[in-house]
Design a protein around this motif. Structure first.
Motif: not given
Length: 675
Positions: A507-535
């Motif tokens: 469970t600890v591993i799963a949470k680290k991966i999930a948080v990493g996935a979400l944070r990176y997805f939100m950060l990899k786009y430059t701020r002036n880009s619209v993000i279309a979120f997809d699981f």
């Protein structure tokens, strides 16, 4: 290392330009070549000097290269193309320095900075769009602190605004609740394990529909909202008490949601205290005395106190003796400035921008008044405080920052620009120069993601690149639902891959991966880009994703476990090894690329702070993970028969691990032991 050698090169170039041409250049532009075969630095300065010196760029470049001579830790300089100068590092010396020096090198100012982010209206659950704001802000806080800055983290709470008023309208008019009824409701929800912020999410959508449902009643219902807003702002009544109760409970839920992503705050300044402690009164006197505001006597803004908008050419002038009571707009053949920004309406109420000016004077320590404070939320290593009208005598100092960063979406560009204009008008030019609107675009959903969440997406909308969310319509993704879904998906994957591990560890591993996935997805786009979120895109272990970078770290850990050593020991074992033989030739480029990329982490830190753009660091981490993967495929580390070369290869994996973990940490992402 890379940043330090760049500075050394800059200093030598300035000396050469003084010797050759008697020219002083404050900023020597140094670029990074597109390919490693061109060297480690590219200098376009010959093109910049061509007009001033009236020479061809290539001729200037040849003269500069001839005068550079030997520069410590560089093996040579060459002229390329029409006038570029390529600089090549001594790879062996560079590797020795990179292995030995794990500390940061940064040229950022060591300021006392204040970052305001998240700032969700406390009227319903946080949604996916709020996560982009919070993750951007939290990451920038981490970057500033890594650069040695003192950073205060603030989350502004508009607990007296129209959104909170809408919830109180819903409770009192749609539900018919009194204060005691609302208290009983909250107790029932808690007993059943249900959440007040989720309840308010649905209620907010119902209220929005109620305002619009009956055309004959529309104006009367909107007046109910306005009257409720005024009661909440005034305080001391049942509506205000309900608003305080609900907004405080929802705020606590917001903090719990953000903590799941490792996001914490130092202070929660609230609009209610800005109103009740009369911050605006003090700001108003300053603005009038300096002539930033003037009283409009004609046109559409007659009877209002107004100021010029940012970029306009005129505000009006204060009277010579500073008396502004009878101040009038200056005469103009064009009539009144119809585009002037209204700060105080003709009915005496203050606009959002006016209150924001007062708040930012406090942030910079220029208001002459302070909040009271009380403890509100406990983190593992510090308290989060909240503003109050009366509070605890022993509290940290807040405000008085030297630099401000406001993480607010791009739609607020005009109000933010007007606050900066007011600071300039008051004579606070240095503060205005250190005020950054850290803007960003919205987060939407891919049609596939919307359908996975159970929304009915019309066939014609299924071909669109993204679908906008709307809190008023109840269409969107609650932040906690999104986090839960990501954890569930990663939990399934981890359970299948590692049945030998204890359930709690999985469970600890799963949470680290999930948080990493979400944070990176939100950060990899430059701020002036619209993000279309997809699981699916966010959770992929391939491509530019958080899990891909985490997996690169996991690979390095596996190497050291199997090799019965550690990354730290592997770097220490580099002492006395001549790395140069392993860094020459085309086959060695994959190895050198890892070291060179790792050496650029400090440079990326500076670039991210200078541009207020964390996406550059996200890209750097991904590229370093790619470089390591390329190296890993080409070189068999643990079976290498040459002991010295094996030590060098292990050190290469170690430096990649060190800088990947460092970069991920700044992004708010941790790497699990296994994946």
């Amino acid at each position: 290392m890379y940043l330090r050698e760049q500075k050394r090169l800059e200093e030598r170039l300035r000396a050469v330009l003084r010797e050759l041409y008697q020219i002083e250049i404050a900023n020597v532009v140094i670029e990074q070549p597109p390919e490693i075969k061109f060297g480690e630095y590219a200098l376009p300065l010959a093109f910049e000097l061509a007009r001033k010196l009236r020479k061809a760029p290539r001729k200037i470049a040849e003269e500069v290269v001839g005068a550079l001579g030997q520069v410590d830790r560089f093996v040579g300089f060459e002229v390329a193309g029409a006038g570029y100068i390529n600089a090549r590092l001594d790879r062996g010396a560079a590797v020795e320095a990179i292995a030995a020096r794990g500390e940061l090198e940064t040229s950022s100012e060591h300021l006392h900075s204040l970052v305001e982010h998240t700032s969700i209206n406390p009227n319903k659950a946080a949604h996916v769009g709020h996560l982009r704001n919070a993750i951007l802000g939290d990451t920038f806080v981490r970057l500033l602190r890594a650069a040695g800055q003192q950073v205060d983290v603030q989350n502004y709470i508009d607990n007296t605004g129209v959104q909170v008023a809408d919830i109180v309208v819903g409770l009192m008019h749609l539900e018919g609740f009194s204060l005691s009824d609302v208290q009983a409701l909250m107790a029932r929800l808690a007993d059943k394990g249900e959440r007040i912020d989720y309840y308010c999410w649905d209620l907010y959508a119902r209220v929005s529909q109620w305002y619009e449902a009956d055309e004959a009643e529309k104006q009367a219902r909107k007046k109910v909202r306005l009257d409720m807003l005024h009661e909440i702002e005034r305080g001391g009544n049942e509506a205000a008490a309900i608003g305080e109760l609900i907004s405080t409970a929802v705020l606590r839920r917001h903090l719990e949601t953000m903590l799941r992503l490792g996001i914490e705050y130092d202070l929660l300044p609230r609009e209610s205290e800005i109103l009740h402690l009369k911050f605006w009164d003090l700001a108003f006197e300053q603005l009038k005395a300096k002539g930033v505001l003037y009283f409009e006597t004609e046109g559409k803004n007659k009877g209002c106190w107004v100021m010029k908008r940012a970029g306009a050419s005129h505000t009006g002038d204060a009277l010579p003796d500073g008396d502004t009571d009878d101040l009038e707009a200056p005469e103009s053949t064009d009539g009144p400035d119809e585009d002037a920004k209204v700060i105080v309406r003709s009915n005496g109420t203050v606009t959002y921008v006016g209150k924001d000016i007062a708040y930012h004077l406090w942030k910079f320590g220029l208001l002459g008044r302070d909040f009271a404070y009380r403890r509100f939320f406990r983190y593992s290593d510090h308290e989060c405080w909240i503003s109050a009208e009366s509070g605890e005598s022993d509290h940290p100092h807040f405000g008085g920052a030297q630099a401000i960063y406001n993480v607010i979406d791009s739609r607020q560009a005009d109000p933010q620009a007007n606050v900066i204009e007011a600071l300039r008008g008051l004579g606070y030019t240095d503060q205005a120069a250190h005020y950054t609107h850290f803007s960003y675009e919205m987060v939407a959903l891919t049609p596939r993601c919307a359908m996975e969440l159970g929304y009915d997406v019309p066939e014609e909308d299924q071909l669109r690149s993204y679908i906008e969310v709307s809190g008023r319509k109840g269409f969107g993704v609650k932040a906690d639902d999104l986090i839960d879904k990501l954890i569930a998906a990663t939990q399934k994957e981890v359970d299948e891959r590692h049945p030998e591990l204890e359930a709690a560890e999985r469970t600890v591993i799963a949470k680290k991966i999930a948080v990493g996935a979400l944070r990176y997805f939100m950060l990899k786009y430059t701020r002036n880009s619209v993000i279309a979120f997809d699981f699916k895109d966010a959770l992929s272990f391939e491509g530019e994703t958080g899990p891909y970078i985490q997996y690169a770290v996991v690979r390095t850990r596996s190497i050291f476990r199997k090799g019965e050593t550690t990354a730290e020991q592997s770097l220490a074992n580099m002492v006395g090894i001549d790395a140069a033989p392993y860094l020459s030739g085309e086959d060695a480029d994959a190895i050198w690329q890892v070291w060179l990329r790792a050496a650029k982490t400090s440079l990326l830190l500076d670039q991210c702070i200078a541009t207020a753009e964390p996406a550059y660091l996200a890209r750097h981490a991904f590229q370093l993970a790619q470089d390591f993967s390329n190296f890993y495929r080409k070189h068999h580390i643990l079976t290498e028969p040459d002991p010295a070369r094996k030590k060098f290869l292990l050190a290469t994996a170690a430096v990649a691990q060190r800088e990947l973990i460092r970069s991920l940490g700044w992004l708010g992402i941790s790497a699990p032991e296994v994946m």
